[in-house]
Design a protein around this motif. Structure first.
Motif, PDB file in Angstrom:
ATOM      1  N   GLY A  10       0.816  -1.214   0.000  1.00 36.46           N
ATOM      2  CA  GLY A  10       0.000   0.000   0.000  1.00 36.46           C
ATOM      3  C   GLY A  10       0.847   1.261   0.000  1.00 36.46           C
ATOM      4  N   THR A  11       1.907   1.253   0.795  1.00 37.97           N
ATOM      5  CA  THR A  11       2.798   2.405   0.849  1.00 37.97           C
ATOM      6  C   THR A  11       3.472   2.626  -0.496  1.00 37.97           C
ATOM      7  OG1 THR A  11       3.206   1.955   3.182  1.00 37.97           O
ATOM      8  CG2 THR A  11       4.764   3.407   2.065  1.00 37.97           C
ATOM      9  N   LEU A  12       3.912   1.544  -1.127  1.00 38.76           N
ATOM     10  CA  LEU A  12       4.536   1.665  -2.442  1.00 38.76           C
ATOM     11  C   LEU A  12       3.551   2.193  -3.477  1.00 38.76           C
ATOM     12  CD1 LEU A  12       6.802  -1.500  -2.753  1.00 38.76           C
ATOM     13  CD2 LEU A  12       7.494   0.876  -2.586  1.00 38.76           C
ATOM     14  N   LEU A  13       2.314   1.725  -3.425  1.00 36.69           N
ATOM     15  CA  LEU A  13       1.311   2.198  -4.372  1.00 36.69           C
ATOM     16  C   LEU A  13       1.021   3.677  -4.175  1.00 36.69           C
ATOM     17  CD1 LEU A  13      -1.239  -0.762  -4.501  1.00 36.69           C
ATOM     18  CD2 LEU A  13       0.289   0.020  -6.306  1.00 36.69           C
ATOM     19  N   ILE A  14       0.869   4.106  -2.945  1.00 38.50           N
ATOM     20  CA  ILE A  14       0.618   5.527  -2.674  1.00 38.50           C
ATOM     21  C   ILE A  14       1.797   6.369  -3.144  1.00 38.50           C
ATOM     22  CG2 ILE A  14       0.378   7.229  -0.823  1.00 38.50           C
ATOM     23  CD1 ILE A  14      -1.338   5.149   0.651  1.00 38.50           C
ATOM     24  N   LEU A  15       2.999   5.914  -2.882  1.00 43.33           N
ATOM     25  CA  LEU A  15       4.185   6.632  -3.324  1.00 43.33           C
ATOM     26  C   LEU A  15       4.249   6.697  -4.847  1.00 43.33           C
ATOM     27  CD1 LEU A  15       6.820   8.039  -2.539  1.00 43.33           C
ATOM     28  CD2 LEU A  15       7.933   5.804  -2.639  1.00 43.33           C
ATOM     29  N   ALA A  16       3.977   5.585  -5.525  1.00 52.12           N
ATOM     30  CA  ALA A  16       4.015   5.558  -6.987  1.00 52.12           C
ATOM     31  C   ALA A  16       2.955   6.470  -7.593  1.00 52.12           C
ATOM     32  CB  ALA A  16       3.830   4.128  -7.484  1.00 52.12           C
ATOM     33  N   ILE A  17       1.751   6.454  -7.028  1.00 56.05           N
ATOM     34  CA  ILE A  17       0.683   7.318  -7.536  1.00 56.05           C
ATOM     35  C   ILE A  17       1.027   8.788  -7.297  1.00 56.05           C
ATOM     36  CG2 ILE A  17      -1.717   7.996  -7.146  1.00 56.05           C
ATOM     37  CD1 ILE A  17      -2.302   4.992  -6.689  1.00 56.05           C
ATOM     38  N   SER A  18       1.615   9.093  -6.150  1.00 64.89           N
ATOM     39  CA  SER A  18       2.006  10.473  -5.857  1.00 64.89           C
ATOM     40  C   SER A  18       3.072  10.965  -6.823  1.00 64.89           C
ATOM     41  CB  SER A  18       2.522  10.594  -4.424  1.00 64.89           C
ATOM     42  OG  SER A  18       1.524  10.238  -3.511  1.00 64.89           O
ATOM     43  N   VAL A  19       4.068  10.135  -7.069  1.00 59.29           N
ATOM     44  CA  VAL A  19       5.143  10.509  -7.995  1.00 59.29           C
ATOM     45  C   VAL A  19       4.583  10.683  -9.409  1.00 59.29           C
ATOM     46  CG1 VAL A  19       7.262   9.683  -9.100  1.00 59.29           C
ATOM     47  CG2 VAL A  19       7.002   9.532  -6.624  1.00 59.29           C
ATOM     48  N   ALA A  20       3.717   9.757  -9.830  1.00 58.45           N
ATOM     49  CA  ALA A  20       3.130   9.860 -11.167  1.00 58.45           C
ATOM     50  C   ALA A  20       2.265  11.119 -11.287  1.00 58.45           C
ATOM     51  CB  ALA A  20       2.293   8.614 -11.467  1.00 58.45           C
ATOM     52  N   GLY A  21       1.501  11.443 -10.261  1.00 60.08           N
ATOM     53  CA  GLY A  21       0.686  12.653 -10.288  1.00 60.08           C
ATOM     54  C   GLY A  21       1.530  13.916 -10.345  1.00 60.08           C
ATOM     55  N   PHE A  22       2.602  13.939  -9.563  1.00 56.15           N
ATOM     56  CA  PHE A  22       3.496  15.098  -9.592  1.00 56.15           C
ATOM     57  C   PHE A  22       4.146  15.232 -10.957  1.00 56.15           C
ATOM     58  CE2 PHE A  22       7.674  17.063  -9.006  1.00 56.15           C
ATOM     59  CZ  PHE A  22       7.279  18.283  -8.473  1.00 56.15           C
ATOM     60  N   TRP A  23       4.567  14.105 -11.520  1.00 58.06           N
ATOM     61  CA  TRP A  23       5.202  14.127 -12.833  1.00 58.06           C
ATOM     62  C   TRP A  23       4.217  14.629 -13.896  1.00 58.06           C
ATOM     63  CZ3 TRP A  23       9.305  10.133 -14.422  1.00 58.06           C
ATOM     64  CH2 TRP A  23       9.810  10.432 -15.681  1.00 58.06           C
ATOM     65  N   ALA A  24       2.978  14.141 -13.866  1.00 59.35           N
ATOM     66  CA  ALA A  24       1.970  14.569 -14.834  1.00 59.35           C
ATOM     67  C   ALA A  24       1.703  16.073 -14.697  1.00 59.35           C
ATOM     68  CB  ALA A  24       0.681  13.779 -14.640  1.00 59.35           C
ATOM     69  N   PHE A  25       1.627  16.554 -13.457  1.00 59.75           N
ATOM     70  CA  PHE A  25       1.420  17.989 -13.251  1.00 59.75           C
ATOM     71  C   PHE A  25       2.602  18.787 -13.791  1.00 59.75           C
ATOM     72  CE2 PHE A  25       1.993  21.817 -10.688  1.00 59.75           C
ATOM     73  CZ  PHE A  25       0.808  22.468 -10.971  1.00 59.75           C
ATOM     74  N   ALA A  26       3.820  18.315 -13.555  1.00 54.00           N
ATOM     75  CA  ALA A  26       5.007  19.014 -14.048  1.00 54.00           C
ATOM     76  C   ALA A  26       5.022  19.054 -15.584  1.00 54.00           C
ATOM     77  CB  ALA A  26       6.274  18.348 -13.517  1.00 54.00           C
ATOM     78  N   GLU A  27       4.642  17.946 -16.211  1.00 54.47           N
ATOM     79  CA  GLU A  27       4.585  17.912 -17.676  1.00 54.47           C
ATOM     80  C   GLU A  27       3.535  18.880 -18.202  1.00 54.47           C
ATOM     81  OE1 GLU A  27       6.431  16.359 -19.980  1.00 54.47           O
ATOM     82  OE2 GLU A  27       7.756  15.510 -18.456  1.00 54.47           O
ATOM     83  N   LEU A  28       2.371  18.911 -17.560  1.00 52.92           N
ATOM     84  CA  LEU A  28       1.311  19.829 -17.981  1.00 52.92           C
ATOM     85  C   LEU A  28       1.741  21.275 -17.782  1.00 52.92           C
ATOM     86  CD1 LEU A  28      -1.579  20.304 -18.969  1.00 52.92           C
ATOM     87  CD2 LEU A  28      -2.313  20.144 -16.587  1.00 52.92           C
ATOM     88  N   ALA A  29       2.352  21.570 -16.644  1.00 50.47           N
ATOM     89  CA  ALA A  29       2.831  22.928 -16.386  1.00 50.47           C
ATOM     90  C   ALA A  29       3.876  23.332 -17.422  1.00 50.47           C
ATOM     91  CB  ALA A  29       3.415  23.023 -14.973  1.00 50.47           C
ATOM     92  N   ASP A  30       4.747  22.420 -17.781  1.00 54.48           N
ATOM     93  CA  ASP A  30       5.760  22.706 -18.797  1.00 54.48           C
ATOM     94  C   ASP A  30       5.111  22.997 -20.149  1.00 54.48           C
ATOM     95  OD1 ASP A  30       8.485  22.884 -19.786  1.00 54.48           O
ATOM     96  OD2 ASP A  30       8.110  20.933 -20.757  1.00 54.48           O
ATOM     97  N   ALA A  31       4.090  22.213 -20.495  1.00 58.59           N
ATOM     98  CA  ALA A  31       3.389  22.431 -21.762  1.00 58.59           C
ATOM     99  C   ALA A  31       2.676  23.787 -21.767  1.00 58.59           C
ATOM    100  CB  ALA A  31       2.392  21.302 -22.017  1.00 58.59           C
ATOM    101  N   VAL A  32       2.096  24.164 -20.648  1.00 58.59           N
ATOM    102  CA  VAL A  32       1.416  25.455 -20.564  1.00 58.59           C
ATOM    103  C   VAL A  32       2.421  26.596 -20.683  1.00 58.59           C
ATOM    104  CG1 VAL A  32       0.106  26.975 -19.027  1.00 58.59           C
ATOM    105  CG2 VAL A  32      -0.561  24.583 -19.281  1.00 58.59           C
ATOM    106  N   VAL A  33       3.562  26.477 -20.010  1.00 60.37           N
ATOM    107  CA  VAL A  33       4.579  27.529 -20.061  1.00 60.37           C
ATOM    108  C   VAL A  33       5.124  27.680 -21.484  1.00 60.37           C
ATOM    109  CG1 VAL A  33       6.916  28.129 -19.291  1.00 60.37           C
ATOM    110  CG2 VAL A  33       5.207  27.395 -17.638  1.00 60.37           C
ATOM    111  N   ARG A  34       5.308  26.572 -22.180  1.00 57.48           N
ATOM    112  CA  ARG A  34       5.803  26.631 -23.560  1.00 57.48           C
ATOM    113  C   ARG A  34       4.753  27.166 -24.528  1.00 57.48           C
ATOM    114  NH1 ARG A  34       6.802  21.375 -25.330  1.00 57.48           N
ATOM    115  NH2 ARG A  34       6.086  20.546 -23.358  1.00 57.48           N
ATOM    116  N   GLY A  35       3.477  27.155 -24.106  1.00 59.19           N
ATOM    117  CA  GLY A  35       2.418  27.672 -24.962  1.00 59.19           C
ATOM    118  C   GLY A  35       1.823  26.642 -25.904  1.00 59.19           C
TER     119      GLY A  35
END
Length: 122
Positions: free
Chosen positions: A20-45
């Motif tokens: 359970g701890t590994l799953l929560i950690l993996a989901i958190s990392v994946a969510g942060f990564w997805a947000f970072a990718e989206l933020a990067d795409a928005v900044v690039r226009g």
């Protein structure tokens, strides 16, 4: 020797790391990564066309100053955007009241709803 080491490591992982701890950690990392990718795409226009298309989708064809939908819907979304209007206060109060009911705290629920009603009359 190598097989014994793998078995020891495998046994240690099974006994010391919870799935359970590994799953929560993996989901958190994946969510942060997805947000970072989206933020990067928005900044690039690169999302500008999608943003424009989505905003125009919510407008009338003849007049882009007029949003689609009934007049009350425009007011609800304006209140949600302002995060302080009647819609937000009502949804938050209902969520807290439901939480109190699920926790079987009837007195707290009655107090909450009574105070909100008192605010409404003021």
């Amino acid at each position: 020797m190598r097989i014994i080491t793998k078995k020891i490591v495998s046994r240690w992982i099974q006994h010391n790391i919870e799935l359970g701890t590994l799953l929560i950690l993996a989901i958190s990392v994946a969510g942060f990564w997805a947000f970072a990718e989206l933020a990067d795409a928005v900044v690039r226009g690169s999302t500008a066309d999608l943003d424009r298309d989505l905003l125009l989708l919510l407008r009338s064809d003849g007049n882009i100053d007029r949003p689609t939908g009934p007049p009350w819907l425009e007011e609800v979304f304006r209140d949600l955007t302002a995060a302080g209007g009647i819609a937000v206060m009502t949804l938050t109060t209902l969520a807290v009241a439901i939480f109190f009911i699920l926790q079987r705290k009837l007195a707290s629920t009655i107090f909450l709803l009574g105070r909100v009603d008192e605010f409404d009359q003021a």
